[in-house]
Design a protein around this motif. Structure first.
Motif, PDB file in Angstrom:
ATOM      1  N   LYS A 149     146.665  88.608  65.641  1.00 56.58           N
ATOM      2  CA  LYS A 149     146.673  89.610  64.450  1.00 56.58           C
ATOM      3  C   LYS A 149     145.295  89.759  64.073  1.00 56.58           C
ATOM      4  CE  LYS A 149     151.438  88.666  63.223  1.00 56.58           C
ATOM      5  NZ  LYS A 149     152.291  88.346  62.137  1.00 56.58           N
ATOM      6  N   VAL A 150     144.733  88.583  64.198  1.00 60.01           N
ATOM      7  CA  VAL A 150     143.094  88.742  63.891  1.00 60.01           C
ATOM      8  C   VAL A 150     142.351  89.531  64.773  1.00 60.01           C
ATOM      9  CG1 VAL A 150     141.166  87.283  63.283  1.00 60.01           C
ATOM     10  CG2 VAL A 150     143.158  86.335  62.459  1.00 60.01           C
ATOM     11  N   ALA A 151     142.477  89.334  66.132  1.00 56.42           N
ATOM     12  CA  ALA A 151     141.879  90.133  66.963  1.00 56.42           C
ATOM     13  C   ALA A 151     142.192  91.623  66.894  1.00 56.42           C
ATOM     14  CB  ALA A 151     142.221  89.600  68.362  1.00 56.42           C
ATOM     15  N   LEU A 152     143.298  92.058  66.696  1.00 52.17           N
ATOM     16  CA  LEU A 152     143.836  93.453  66.849  1.00 52.17           C
ATOM     17  C   LEU A 152     143.127  93.962  65.626  1.00 52.17           C
ATOM     18  CD1 LEU A 152     147.420  93.104  67.838  1.00 52.17           C
ATOM     19  CD2 LEU A 152     145.391  94.105  69.066  1.00 52.17           C
ATOM     20  N   GLY A 153     142.908  93.358  64.511  1.00 48.09           N
ATOM     21  CA  GLY A 153     142.345  93.856  63.102  1.00 48.09           C
ATOM     22  C   GLY A 153     140.694  94.170  63.333  1.00 48.09           C
ATOM     23  N   ILE A 154     140.041  93.821  64.573  1.00 51.48           N
ATOM     24  CA  ILE A 154     138.686  94.006  64.647  1.00 51.48           C
ATOM     25  C   ILE A 154     138.355  95.339  65.373  1.00 51.48           C
ATOM     26  CG2 ILE A 154     136.696  92.769  65.638  1.00 51.48           C
ATOM     27  CD1 ILE A 154     137.529  91.181  63.424  1.00 51.48           C
ATOM     28  N   PRO A 155     137.493  95.932  64.718  1.00 49.78           N
ATOM     29  CA  PRO A 155     137.332  97.486  65.558  1.00 49.78           C
ATOM     30  C   PRO A 155     136.682  96.948  66.963  1.00 49.78           C
ATOM     31  CG  PRO A 155     136.634  97.299  63.420  1.00 49.78           C
ATOM     32  CD  PRO A 155     137.030  95.971  63.729  1.00 49.78           C
ATOM     33  N   GLY A 156     136.951  97.679  67.879  1.00 51.15           N
ATOM     34  CA  GLY A 156     136.761  97.723  69.372  1.00 51.15           C
ATOM     35  C   GLY A 156     137.468  96.557  70.191  1.00 51.15           C
ATOM     36  N   VAL A 157     138.645  96.130  69.718  1.00 51.84           N
ATOM     37  CA  VAL A 157     139.771  95.348  70.314  1.00 51.84           C
ATOM     38  C   VAL A 157     140.947  96.440  70.770  1.00 51.84           C
ATOM     39  CG1 VAL A 157     141.341  93.397  70.270  1.00 51.84           C
ATOM     40  CG2 VAL A 157     139.071  93.098  69.301  1.00 51.84           C
ATOM     41  N   ALA A 158     140.977  96.334  72.040  1.00 52.64           N
ATOM     42  CA  ALA A 158     142.107  97.560  72.489  1.00 52.64           C
ATOM     43  C   ALA A 158     143.307  96.733  72.392  1.00 52.64           C
ATOM     44  CB  ALA A 158     141.607  97.925  73.826  1.00 52.64           C
ATOM     45  N   SER A 159     143.544  95.356  72.839  1.00 47.48           N
ATOM     46  CA  SER A 159     144.622  94.736  72.999  1.00 47.48           C
ATOM     47  C   SER A 159     144.608  93.201  72.688  1.00 47.48           C
ATOM     48  CB  SER A 159     145.444  95.107  74.208  1.00 47.48           C
ATOM     49  OG  SER A 159     144.667  94.439  75.234  1.00 47.48           O
TER      50      SER A 159
END
Length: 328
Positions: free
Chosen positions: A97-107
Motif C-alpha cells: 500500500k505504501v508503494a502504491l501511494g508513491i508517484p511513479g510506482v505502476a504496480s
C-alpha cells in the motif's frame, strides 16, 4: 531405299560414329576431390561451427544484457525480513500500500508462497514450509519508465512503515552483470577474429600444397602463356566450393545446437535448472538476427577461402617469374 542397299547403309553408321570427334571435358588443374581437399573442408567446417557458435553466443549475451538494463528501470524489489512478533502478511500488505501511494510506482505485488518456494527450491529442496523457516519475503514493485519515482523517498517511506523492510533497486548487481556481459562480447569478437585468421592461414597452406602437387602443370601453363588470372581462377573456384561446403556444414551444425538448446529450455521450464538458465540467457533463442549472422558467416568463410586462394596463387606465380625470368 531397296532391301539390298539397307544393310550397306546400316553398316556405315558405326564407322560414322567412330569417325565423329568425341566431346571431352577439360581436365581441371586442381583435382576435384582428394584427401587434402576433404581435410580442408573438414577444417573449414569446424572453424565455421566455432565462429557461428561464438557469433550466436555474442548475440544472445548482448540481447540479454539489453534486457537486464531495461529491467533496472522497470522493477525494484522490497525485502521484508522475518522478526519476532512480526505479522508477515500484514507487513507485506503495508509495503504494497505504501508503494502504491508513491508517484511513479505502476504496480506492487507480494510474491506468493508458491513463487517463493520455487525460487528457493534449487538450494533448499522441495516441499518448503515458509511459516517454519525464517525466510525473507519479497514485494515486486513495478516502475513507470517514463516517470520513475524518487527511490530515496520510496525507500524512506517503506522503512518508516515497516522497519524490517529494505529496498533493492538491483542497480549494483545488474551493472556488474552488464559489465561482465560486455566483456564477454569483447572476448567473443576476439575469438571470431582468431577463427578468421586461422581459416586464412589454413587456406594459404592448402593452396600452396595444391600448387606444389601440381607444380609441373602450373609452370607449363604459365610459361606457354596462360594468364595468371586464368590459373588463379581455377584454384579460386576449387577452393570456393570446398569453403562453401565446409562452411555450410558447420553453420547448419551450429544452428542445430541453438535450436536444440532452445527446445530443451522450453521443454524443461518447470525445472529449477531451466529456470536459472532462462533467468540468465532467456530461452536460448538467438532470433532472426542470429540466424542471419550465421548465414553471413557461411558466406564470409566461403568468400575468404576463395579470395585467399586466389591471392596465394597470384603471389606464387609472381615468385615463379622472379626465380625463372624469361630471357629475351
Amino acid at each position: 531405299m531397296t532391301d539390298a542397299a539397307r544393310p550397306a547403309a546400316e553398316a556405315t553408321k558405326p564407322a560414322a560414329r567412330r569417325d565423329a570427334p568425341a566431346k571431352t571435358r577439360p581436365t581441371p588443374i586442381v583435382p576435384p576431390a582428394n584427401v587434402a581437399g576433404r581435410a580442408l573442408m573438414t577444417v573449414i567446417g569446424i572453424m565455421t561451427f566455432l565462429a557461428s557458435l561464438t557469433l550466436g553466443a555474442v548475440t544472445l549475451i548482448s540481447d540479454t544484457a539489453s534486457v537486464w538494463e531495461s529491467q533496472i528501470s522497470r522493477e525494484v524489489t522490497v525485502q521484508v525480513r522475518p522478526d519476532d512478533g512480526l505479522d508477515m502478511a500484514a507487513a507485506l500488505d503495508t509495503v504494497r500500500k505504501v508503494a502504491l501511494g508513491i508517484p511513479g510506482v505502476a504496480s506492487a505485488e507480494a510474491m506468493t508462497d508458491d513463487a517463493t518456494s520455487r525460487l528457493l527450491e534449487p538450494w533448499l529442496g522441495e516441499g518448503l514450509d515458509l511459516d517454519e523457516l525464517p525466510v525473507p519475503r519479497l514485494v515486486l514493485i513495478g516502475i513507470d519508465e517514463r516517470a520513475p519515482p524518487d527511490f530515496a523517498a520510496l525507500r524512506a517511506r517503506i522503512v518508516a512503515a515497516v522497519p524490517q523492510a529494505s529496498l533493492d533497486d538491483h542497480r549494483a548487481w545488474v551493472s556488474r552483470l552488464v559489465a561482465m556481459a560486455n566483456a564477454t562480447v569483447v572476448v567473443g569478437v576476439a575469438i571470431l577474429l582468431l577463427v578468421v585468421v586461422a581459416t586464412v592461414l589454413t587456406v594459404v597452406f592448402a593452396t600452396r600444397g595444391a600448387m606444389s602437387g601440381n607444380r609441373h602443370i602450373v609452370e607449363v601453363l604459365h610459361f606457354v602463356g596462360a594468364r595468371p588470372a586464368f590459373i588463379a581462377g581455377e584454384f579460386e573456384r576449387h577452393f570456393l566450393k570446398l569453403g562453401l561446403y565446409g562452411a555450410l556444414a558447420g553453420g547448419v551444425c551450429a544452428v542445430l545446437v541453438f535450436l536444440g538448446m532452445g527446445l530443451w529450455t522450453r521443454s524443461n521450464q518447470a525445472t529449477p535448472e531451466a529456470d536459472q538458465i532462462s533467468a540468465l540467457f532467456g530461452s536460448f533463442a538467438i532470433g532472426w538476427t542470429g540466424y542471419v549472422g550465421v548465414l553471413l558467416t557461411v558466406a564470409a568463410v566461403g568468400g575468404i577461402t576463395a579470395v585467399t586462394s586466389r591471392l596465394t596463387v597470384t603471389r606464387q606465380l609472381a615468385a615463379i617469374d622472379m626465380l625463372s625470368p624469361v630471357e629475351s
